[in-house]
Write a protein that holds these residues in place. Structure first.
Motif, PDB file in Angstrom:
ATOM      1  N   ASN A 226       3.671  35.835  -0.429  1.00  0.00           N
ATOM      2  CA  ASN A 226       3.727  34.640  -0.065  1.00  0.00           C
ATOM      3  C   ASN A 226       2.948  34.499   1.546  1.00  0.00           C
ATOM      4  OD1 ASN A 226       4.933  33.766  -2.100  1.00  0.00           O
ATOM      5  ND2 ASN A 226       6.524  32.911  -1.216  1.00  0.00           N
ATOM      6  N   ILE A 238       9.569  34.841   9.749  1.00  0.00           N
ATOM      7  CA  ILE A 238       9.578  34.531   8.298  1.00  0.00           C
ATOM      8  C   ILE A 238      10.620  34.972   7.448  1.00  0.00           C
ATOM      9  CG2 ILE A 238       8.356  34.457   6.260  1.00  0.00           C
ATOM     10  CD1 ILE A 238       5.716  34.393   7.864  1.00  0.00           C
ATOM     11  N   SER A 243      12.269  33.055   3.953  1.00  0.00           N
ATOM     12  CA  SER A 243      10.899  32.565   3.213  1.00  0.00           C
ATOM     13  C   SER A 243      10.392  33.839   2.854  1.00  0.00           C
ATOM     14  CB  SER A 243      10.046  31.682   4.247  1.00  0.00           C
ATOM     15  OG  SER A 243      10.635  30.558   4.762  1.00  0.00           O
TER      16      SER A 243
END
Length: 299
Positions: A226, A238, A243
């Motif tokens: 990602n 992150i 995420s």
């Protein structure tokens, strides 16, 4: 045997040729050399005439190396590096330099492993200057082989014959998640499970990414990447926000209670070494740093 004047003339032409070939432009080479472009063109032309060879294809302001030029470029790189090494050695013998160290290191080691070592080294040798270059393992190895770095931290796996290396450290690559992730309550994570998650990874060329690429190839799973970034604080941020998950060396996670780390099953270990060119001149400053690092690792 060539006279000194003739040898210097050949060397200047070889130097100018190398800069033109490296940059693919007479104009850019002249800017790098801080001289007028016609002087560069004339020196290269004289070199071609003396060798009775055409070194560049010249087509409508575009240049490219001929086969002969490509061979000379490889030789020129070695010759110019040898001359630079000799100049450094002579300056040290005359005592004209205090000394400097240029170290290439992956970002995780630059942030977590080397700061205390470098500061201790500077306290012992306060007159030496120190420069740290961060980059991917493959990039650092290439820079080392080209003579752009004195020392570099590279993977211990498949060290080329041109490189001298000493073991530096062995670290575990850990799966890194936040406290809310389902992995957080497990004892370990299989590569298959890891590769099935949304991942945040370093870019290609870093040992961290190479580990994942090899893992993906071994298990025949395309990773779901990602985010790609070489900024370690961003990777950690992150992961904390949920995420994505990542894998980092143990040293990069020990100071953060908001990150949960787990071993791979089976564990993934990384061996790194401190390296320099076998055929290069390792200055007194660099030798002192190598000795200091080895001494520190034994403490």
């Amino acid at each position: 045997m060539l006279s000194i004047a003739v040898a210097l003339m050949y060397f200047k032409g070889l130097h100018y040729f190398y800069e033109v070939a490296k940059r693919g432009s007479f104009t850019l080479a002249a800017e790098q050399l801080h001289i007028a472009q016609p002087a560069v063109s004339m020196a290269v032309k004289k070199l071609e005439q003396s060798l009775e060879l055409t070194l560049f294809h010249r087509v409508e302001r575009q240049i490219s190396l001929t086969d002969e030029g490509q061979r000379l470029y490889r030789q020129a790189e070695r010759i110019l590096q040898a001359v630079a090494d000799a100049e450094l050695e002579m300056r040290e013998l005359r005592g004209l330099e205090r000394g400097s160290v240029q170290l290439g290191t992956p970002s995780m080691l630059g942030s977590y492993h080397f700061p205390s070592i470098i500061m201790a080294f500077r306290r012992r040798y306060p007159n030496l200057t120190f420069t740290v270059h961060e980059g991917g393992a493959w990039q650092l190895q290439t820079m080392l082989e080209r003579g752009e770095l004195d020392l570099a931290v590279i993977e211990a796996e498949a060290v080329p014959d041109t490189i001298q290396a000493v073991p530096l450290l062995r670290e575990e690559m850990r799966v890194v998640v936040n406290a809310a992730h389902p992995f957080a309550g497990q004892g370990s994570v299989t590569p298959q499970a890891f590769l099935g998650e949304d991942l945040v990874l370093f870019r290609e060329g870093y040992f961290h990414r190479k580990v994942i690429n090899q893992m993906a190839e071994q298990y025949g799973i395309a990773p779901k990447i990602n985010f790609e970034t070489n900024l370690l604080p961003l990777i950690r941020s992150i992961v904390k926000q949920g995420s994505g998950i990542s894998t980092l060396l143990t040293m990069a996670t020990e100071d953060d209670p908001d990150l949960i780390t787990l071993s791979f099953n089976p564990p993934v270990m990384l061996d790194l070494c401190l390296a320099w060119r076998k055929d290069g001149y390792l200055s007194k400053a660099n030798r002192a740093f190598v000795d200091f690092v080895l001494e520190s690792s034994r403490l």
